[in-house]
Design an enzyme around this catalytic site. Structure first.
Site, mmCIF file in Angstrom:
data_model
loop_
_atom_site.group_PDB
_atom_site.id
_atom_site.type_symbol
_atom_site.label_atom_id
_atom_site.label_comp_id
_atom_site.label_asym_id
_atom_site.label_seq_id
_atom_site.Cartn_x
_atom_site.Cartn_y
_atom_site.Cartn_z
ATOM 1 N N HIS A 58 0.859 -1.198 0.000
ATOM 2 C CA HIS A 58 0.000 0.000 0.000
ATOM 3 C C HIS A 58 0.882 1.230 0.000
ATOM 4 O O HIS A 58 2.105 1.139 0.110
ATOM 5 C CB HIS A 58 -0.998 -0.007 1.159
ATOM 6 C CG HIS A 58 -0.393 0.020 2.535
ATOM 7 N ND1 HIS A 58 0.402 -0.977 3.016
ATOM 8 C CD2 HIS A 58 -0.475 0.938 3.530
ATOM 9 C CE1 HIS A 58 0.778 -0.693 4.252
ATOM 10 N NE2 HIS A 58 0.275 0.470 4.588
ATOM 11 N N HIS A 60 1.363 3.867 2.029
ATOM 12 C CA HIS A 60 1.951 4.548 3.194
ATOM 13 C C HIS A 60 3.475 4.588 3.075
ATOM 14 O O HIS A 60 4.108 3.636 2.622
ATOM 15 C CB HIS A 60 1.542 3.861 4.496
ATOM 16 C CG HIS A 60 0.143 4.181 4.917
ATOM 17 N ND1 HIS A 60 -0.573 3.401 5.794
ATOM 18 C CD2 HIS A 60 -0.683 5.213 4.573
ATOM 19 C CE1 HIS A 60 -1.777 3.939 5.974
ATOM 20 N NE2 HIS A 60 -1.872 5.028 5.229
ATOM 21 N N ASP A 62 5.858 4.268 5.077
ATOM 22 C CA ASP A 62 6.685 3.224 5.707
ATOM 23 C C ASP A 62 6.593 1.886 4.960
ATOM 24 O O ASP A 62 7.068 0.858 5.450
ATOM 25 C CB ASP A 62 6.351 3.061 7.212
ATOM 26 C CG ASP A 62 4.916 2.622 7.463
ATOM 27 O OD1 ASP A 62 4.044 2.915 6.617
ATOM 28 O OD2 ASP A 62 4.666 1.996 8.510
ATOM 29 N N HIS A 63 6.015 1.917 3.765
ATOM 30 C CA HIS A 63 6.012 0.742 2.879
ATOM 31 C C HIS A 63 6.530 1.111 1.483
ATOM 32 O O HIS A 63 7.174 0.312 0.832
ATOM 33 C CB HIS A 63 4.600 0.136 2.789
ATOM 34 C CG HIS A 63 4.150 -0.396 4.114
ATOM 35 N ND1 HIS A 63 4.222 -1.718 4.460
ATOM 36 C CD2 HIS A 63 3.688 0.250 5.215
ATOM 37 C CE1 HIS A 63 3.813 -1.871 5.721
ATOM 38 N NE2 HIS A 63 3.476 -0.695 6.192
ATOM 39 N N HIS A 115 -7.556 -0.500 5.330
ATOM 40 C CA HIS A 115 -6.446 0.256 5.933
ATOM 41 C C HIS A 115 -6.104 1.431 5.005
ATOM 42 O O HIS A 115 -6.024 2.580 5.432
ATOM 43 C CB HIS A 115 -5.248 -0.668 6.117
ATOM 44 C CG HIS A 115 -4.025 0.003 6.645
ATOM 45 N ND1 HIS A 115 -3.917 0.444 7.941
ATOM 46 C CD2 HIS A 115 -2.851 0.332 6.043
ATOM 47 C CE1 HIS A 115 -2.732 1.002 8.119
ATOM 48 N NE2 HIS A 115 -2.074 0.959 6.981
ATOM 49 N N ASP A 138 -0.348 -3.997 5.763
ATOM 50 C CA ASP A 138 -1.001 -3.575 7.008
ATOM 51 C C ASP A 138 -2.479 -3.970 7.035
ATOM 52 O O ASP A 138 -3.280 -3.367 7.733
ATOM 53 C CB ASP A 138 -0.885 -2.051 7.182
ATOM 54 C CG ASP A 138 0.534 -1.629 7.509
ATOM 55 O OD1 ASP A 138 1.416 -2.509 7.604
ATOM 56 O OD2 ASP A 138 0.776 -0.416 7.664
ATOM 57 N N HIS A 176 4.444 -5.600 9.555
ATOM 58 C CA HIS A 176 5.112 -5.162 10.795
ATOM 59 C C HIS A 176 5.193 -6.320 11.783
ATOM 60 O O HIS A 176 4.354 -7.219 11.764
ATOM 61 C CB HIS A 176 4.322 -4.036 11.490
ATOM 62 C CG HIS A 176 4.243 -2.758 10.735
ATOM 63 N ND1 HIS A 176 5.075 -1.688 10.988
ATOM 64 C CD2 HIS A 176 3.413 -2.365 9.735
ATOM 65 C CE1 HIS A 176 4.759 -0.683 10.181
ATOM 66 N NE2 HIS A 176 3.745 -1.063 9.399
HETATM 67 ZN ZN LIG Z 1 -0.036 1.407 6.538
#
Ligand SMILES: [Zn+2]
Length: 256
Positions: A58, A60, A62-63, A115, A138, A176
């Site tokens: 996705h 975000h 942090d990905h 999400h 996520d 995560h």
């Molecule tokens: Zn996320």
């Protein structure tokens, strides 16, 4: 198939990047390489596979935050396979589209909005060995699920149902390492008599890394977000309607 996990931002986000490699061709996908600083050494010095695509679960940061840098440095001219909102995306697979990786791996894109609306899980099958795994970003964590940033309980319910319909022996690789925290919440919801959850709690005490150790079958047993009709869950939420239970569970987890 072979899956390598690379921890990133450990202890302050606990993100995982994954390398999924087809054994015979050694072609691979690099999944969610968000923090190049944390993984570049491995990619340059130790990775023996040929990365043929950068893939995001996705958008975000942090990905997907490593896309731009990696395209301009290590991996020029390879596609970025991701939902429409990822930076530099070059290809968005449709729901249930199958993509071949190397000689033997077939990967199915499973759209799982909630999400984020662009969340995609990638279900991989090795046609030669029969091994199966799914990269869930996520959307699904071990004994948990992601926050509903762009969706609601109805969407998460249907997204998790798609994952529950995968073969039981599919190994889960989430975005995560959140298992220890999730277990505490799950114990508070599912009670003390869930054997699978108790086993997971024990495993967490002895192992910092839990990714790749559990399957869809395990999740169906110890993940409250996949057990909306479990009497313990109904009692904990005080609700019956599965969609309302899902929304309530998420709200309870958010404030846990
Ligand atoms: Zn996320």
């Amino acid at each position: 198939m072979h899956v390598t996990y690379l921890p990133m931002r450990w202890k302050c986000g606990d993100n995982y990047c994954y390398i999924l490699t087809d054994d015979s061709s050694t072609k691979s996908w690099l999944i969610d390489p968000a923090y190049p600083n944390d993984i570049e050494d491995y990619l340059v010095k130790e990775n023996k596979s040929e990365v043929t695509a950068i893939v995001n679960t996705h958008h975000h940061n942090d990905h997907s935050g490593g896309n731009r840098y990696l395209l301009s440095s290590l991996y020029k001219n390879i596609p970025i396979i991701a939902g429409k909102d990822s930076p530099n995306v070059s290809y968005t697979p449709s729901d249930e589209e199958v993509i071949q990786l190397g000689d033997n791996i077939e990967i199915t894109a499973v759209h799982t909005p909630c999400h984020t609306q662009d969340s995609i899980c990638y279900y991989a099958v090795d046609k030669k060995t029969g091994e199966k795994c799914v990269f869930t970003g996520d959307t699904l964590f071990t004994s948990g699920c992601g926050r509903f940033f762009e969706g609601d309980g109805k969407q998460m319910k249907s997204s998790l149902e798609k994952l529950m319909s995968l073969p039981d022996d599919t190994v889960v690789y989430p975005g995560h390492e959140y298992t220890a925290g999730n277990v505490n919440f799950s114990l508070s919801v599912l009670g003390k008599n869930n054997t699978s959850l108790n086993d997971l709690a024990k495993f967490c005490k002895q192992n910092e890394v839990t990714t790749g150790k559990f399957t869809i079958s395990d999740e169906k047993k110890f993940n409250p977000f996949m057990r909306l009709s479990d009497p313990e869950v109904i009692q904990s939420t005080g609700l019956n309607d599965p969609i309302e239970v899902m929304d309530k569970l998420r709200a309870m987890k958010n404030s846990f």
